[in-house]
Write a protein that holds these residues in place. Structure first.
Motif, PDB file in Angstrom:
ATOM      1  N   VAL A   1       0.846  -1.199   0.000  1.00  0.00           N
ATOM      2  CA  VAL A   1       0.000   0.000   0.000  1.00  0.00           C
ATOM      3  C   VAL A   1       0.883   1.251   0.000  1.00  0.00           C
ATOM      4  O   VAL A   1       0.668   2.175  -0.786  1.00  0.00           O
ATOM      5  N   ILE A   2       1.883   1.274   0.851  1.00  0.00           N
ATOM      6  CA  ILE A   2       2.753   2.446   0.944  1.00  0.00           C
ATOM      7  C   ILE A   2       3.534   2.648  -0.354  1.00  0.00           C
ATOM      8  O   ILE A   2       3.631   3.766  -0.865  1.00  0.00           O
ATOM      9  N   LEU A   3       4.070   1.570  -0.921  1.00  0.00           N
ATOM     10  CA  LEU A   3       4.820   1.667  -2.174  1.00  0.00           C
ATOM     11  C   LEU A   3       3.941   2.201  -3.307  1.00  0.00           C
ATOM     12  O   LEU A   3       4.328   3.128  -4.027  1.00  0.00           O
ATOM     13  N   VAL A   4       2.751   1.635  -3.458  1.00  0.00           N
ATOM     14  CA  VAL A   4       1.859   2.067  -4.536  1.00  0.00           C
ATOM     15  C   VAL A   4       1.356   3.490  -4.267  1.00  0.00           C
ATOM     16  O   VAL A   4       1.242   4.297  -5.196  1.00  0.00           O
ATOM     17  N   ALA A   5       1.085   3.815  -3.020  1.00  0.00           N
ATOM     18  CA  ALA A   5       0.637   5.174  -2.686  1.00  0.00           C
ATOM     19  C   ALA A   5       1.704   6.202  -3.063  1.00  0.00           C
ATOM     20  O   ALA A   5       1.381   7.267  -3.606  1.00  0.00           O
ATOM     21  N   LEU A   6       2.961   5.905  -2.772  1.00  0.00           N
ATOM     22  CA  LEU A   6       4.046   6.810  -3.150  1.00  0.00           C
ATOM     23  C   LEU A   6       4.179   6.905  -4.667  1.00  0.00           C
ATOM     24  O   LEU A   6       4.308   8.003  -5.228  1.00  0.00           O
ATOM     25  N   ASN A   7       4.163   5.765  -5.328  1.00  0.00           N
ATOM     26  CA  ASN A   7       4.327   5.747  -6.781  1.00  0.00           C
ATOM     27  C   ASN A   7       3.190   6.486  -7.487  1.00  0.00           C
ATOM     28  O   ASN A   7       3.420   7.245  -8.415  1.00  0.00           O
TER      29      ASN A   7
END
Length: 155
Positions: free
Chosen positions: A58-64
């Protein structure tokens, strides 16, 4: 394998739902026969690891994908509610939050100049390093939580 944020997010959302099934089945097994308490240890361990991996995703996709706070919070909280990651993935997909590719190159967008965007691009261009970083973070958090103990104590 995970060529887009959508494919990674969807995979982890489904795995998180499956891990809930495993944990619930283990809890029922233990309720039927207390001698099978090991099932909860195994099912809970698997669920915990996937739970943390989903959170990292979730954090990775949210940042991307440059999510605002609300979709990120909903994505993270959805892992706490059994099976909520599936409708959350559908909601995020329908609202366009999972559309697009990994941001591997800097664009003219001023937001691409932030330190975390440069770090994100560096790791996204080196999936092995990103995988190691996420795996190490998940393992450290997982082991820390094991040392702390289960919710409600070890009673």
């Amino acid at each position: 394998m995970f060529r887009t944020p959508l494919s990674l997010f969807r995979t982890l959302a489904i795995l998180e739902a499956i891990s809930w099934t495993l944990l619930i089945a283990a809890l029922i097994t233990r309720a039927v026969d207390a001698d099978l308490a090991l099932a909860v240890t195994i099912g809970g361990g698997i669920h915990g690891f996937i739970f943390l991996s989903y959170g990292a995703t979730v954090i990775l996709v949210a940042l991307n994908n440059r999510w605002r706070a609300w979709p990120t919070i909903v994505g993270l909280v959805s892992a706490v509610v059994p099976y909520a990651t599936i409708p959350t993935e559908i909601w995020l997909h329908r609202r366009g939050s999972l559309v697009g590719n990994w941001r591997l190159e800097q664009t003219d967008d001023p937001r691409d100049r932030a330190w975390y965007d440069r770090a994100l691009r560096w790791f996204l261009r080196r999936p092995w390093a990103l995988g190691l970083l996420i795996a190490a973070a998940v393992v450290v958090l997982y082991v820390s939580l094991l040392v702390i103990g289960p919710p409600g104590g070890k009673g």
